[in-house]
Every structure is written in structure tokens, then in C-alpha cells.
Scaffold this motif. Structure first.
Motif, PDB file in Angstrom:
ATOM      1  N   VAL A  51      46.667  53.930  42.327  1.00  0.00           N
ATOM      2  CA  VAL A  51      46.287  52.661  41.698  1.00  0.00           C
ATOM      3  C   VAL A  51      47.515  51.766  41.643  1.00  0.00           C
ATOM      4  CG1 VAL A  51      45.448  51.552  39.589  1.00  0.00           C
ATOM      5  CG2 VAL A  51      44.507  53.767  40.291  1.00  0.00           C
ATOM      6  N   ILE A  54      45.060  46.703  38.371  1.00  0.00           N
ATOM      7  CA  ILE A  54      43.747  46.700  37.729  1.00  0.00           C
ATOM      8  C   ILE A  54      43.521  45.299  37.193  1.00  0.00           C
ATOM      9  CG2 ILE A  54      42.307  47.637  35.880  1.00  0.00           C
ATOM     10  CD1 ILE A  54      43.998  50.220  36.037  1.00  0.00           C
ATOM     11  N   GLU A  56      40.637  42.766  35.288  1.00  0.00           N
ATOM     12  CA  GLU A  56      39.338  42.622  34.623  1.00  0.00           C
ATOM     13  C   GLU A  56      38.577  41.500  35.306  1.00  0.00           C
ATOM     14  OE1 GLU A  56      39.196  42.405  30.420  1.00  0.00           O
ATOM     15  OE2 GLU A  56      40.399  44.223  30.154  1.00  0.00           O
ATOM     16  N   LYS A  62      35.701  45.945  36.027  1.00  0.00           N
ATOM     17  CA  LYS A  62      37.074  45.675  36.469  1.00  0.00           C
ATOM     18  C   LYS A  62      37.208  46.052  37.934  1.00  0.00           C
ATOM     19  CE  LYS A  62      38.425  50.117  34.534  1.00  0.00           C
ATOM     20  NZ  LYS A  62      39.037  50.779  33.416  1.00  0.00           N
ATOM     21  N   THR A  63      38.190  45.462  38.589  1.00  0.00           N
ATOM     22  CA  THR A  63      38.487  45.760  39.982  1.00  0.00           C
ATOM     23  C   THR A  63      39.802  46.520  40.020  1.00  0.00           C
ATOM     24  OG1 THR A  63      37.355  43.765  40.718  1.00  0.00           O
ATOM     25  CG2 THR A  63      38.896  44.775  42.265  1.00  0.00           C
ATOM     26  N   VAL A  64      39.787  47.658  40.704  1.00  0.00           N
ATOM     27  CA  VAL A  64      40.971  48.507  40.788  1.00  0.00           C
ATOM     28  C   VAL A  64      41.432  48.505  42.238  1.00  0.00           C
ATOM     29  CG1 VAL A  64      41.893  50.808  40.349  1.00  0.00           C
ATOM     30  CG2 VAL A  64      40.018  49.933  38.934  1.00  0.00           C
TER      31      VAL A  64
END
Length: 183
Positions: A51, A54, A56, A62-64
Motif C-alpha cells: 500500500v 489511501i 477517501e 476509499k481508494t487504496v
């Protein structure tokens, strides 16, 4: 209240209602997490990665962003964005920046527009505890394509469309008022 003011107020209320985004509500409950073989078979993309960001989303979830280390299925990109919920209550996985994960993802519109998503009901897990999964898959491939987009631009189009719509309403009411003044 005059009829025109009533119509103007009604139109304003309708416009405001159209611009409101409903917030989807979901309680997440998984009967049984699939085995690595089932998860692999059902997933549209399977990869491991770290990751790196991250974000929101403006509406839901949320988009990671992952730096892909190894891929087995469905993607060949060096960076992949996955959508998930905020927390377990809405099926989201609590990803941590800097951690590595084995991701099982599917195309879904669960978190707004169509995108790769993963939930707590998938076998997605930290890479350190994925030894059984990796044994089932065998060696993966290093990603080759360096392409990524975190924002599809959908939000921008919605904002522009809303502004044009409101401007149109003002033009119509201005024209109606001008016509009334001429009479």
C-alpha cells in the motif's frame, strides 16, 4: 405566495434534491471466506503489493493504491487502485500504508463507479499470512505496464453538469421574468 414564487421554490428544491448524493448503507456479513483456490477462481484480479496511498472517496469508501510486486491474474500494471469500504461495517478492509497484501479483487460498482474492489468477504489478507494461498498459486509474474489512474474524472463531469443545469434554470426563470415584465 404567488404562483411564480411557488414554482421557483419548487424548482429550487428539486434541483437541490437532484444534486444530493444518496449514501449507500450496507451491513457486511460474510457466511464463509472462500478457500485460496475458490477465491482465485472467483476473482478477476489477484496480485500482491504494498500500500503506497489511501484516499477517501468523496461519496463512499476509499481508494487504496498498491505498488504491485507480483501478479497472478487480471492485471499487469505496476500500480493498481482498489476500492473498498471505510471499515468492516461497510465491507471495507483496514489497509495500512507500507504493509504488503495479497489482493483478490473483482470489478464492481459497490463503491460508486465500476472499479476493482475488494471486501472483507474476499480472501484478501496480509502477505505475511498468505503462505497457503501462495503455495496454491505458484510463482507469479512481475508486472510490466506502468499505467494508473486514481480518479476516473466522473466527479468532475457531475460537478460541471450540475453547474450547467443550475445556470439553465436561472436562464429560464430570467426569461420568464423578462416576459412577465414585457406584458
Amino acid at each position: 405566495m404567488s404562483r411564480k414564487r411557488f414554482l421557483l421554490s419548487l424548482c429550487l428544491v428539486i434541483v437541490l434534491m437532484l444534486l444530493q448524493k444518496p449514501i449507500p448503507v450496507a451491513a457486511c456479513s460474510c457466511a464463509m471466506i472462500p478457500s485460496p483456490a475458490e477465491g482465485f477462481s472467483n476473482a478477476q484480479a489477484v496480485f500482491s503489493g504494498e500500500v503506497i496511498d489511501i484516499k477517501e472517496n468523496s461519496g463512499y469508501g476509499k481508494t487504496v493504491l498498491f505498488a504491485v510486486k507480483e501478479t497472478w491474474k487480471g492485471t499487469n500494471e505496476t500500480k493498481v487502485a482498489i476500492k473498498t469500504g471505510y471499515r468492516e461495517m461497510d465491507c471495507g478492509i483496514e489497509f495500512v500504508v507500507g504493509q504488503e497484501y495479497l489482493i483478490y479483487a473483482n470489478l464492481s460498482d459497490m463503491y460508486e463507479e465500476q472499479s476493482l474492489t475488494t471486501t472483507i468477504c474476499s480472501p484478501t489478507k496480509e502477505l505475511g499470512v498468505a503462505t497457503k494461498d501462495l503455495a496454491v498459486f505458484g510463482p507469479g509474474q512481475a508486472p510490466k505496464d506502468d499505467v494508473i489512474s486514481l480518479d476516473s474524472g466522473t466527479t468532475t463531469y457531475l460537478i460541471i453538469g450540475g453547474v450547467v443545469f443550475i445556470a439553465g434554470l436561472f436562464a429560464i426563470f430570467g426569461w420568464m421574468r423578462f416576459k412577465k415584465a414585457e406584458s
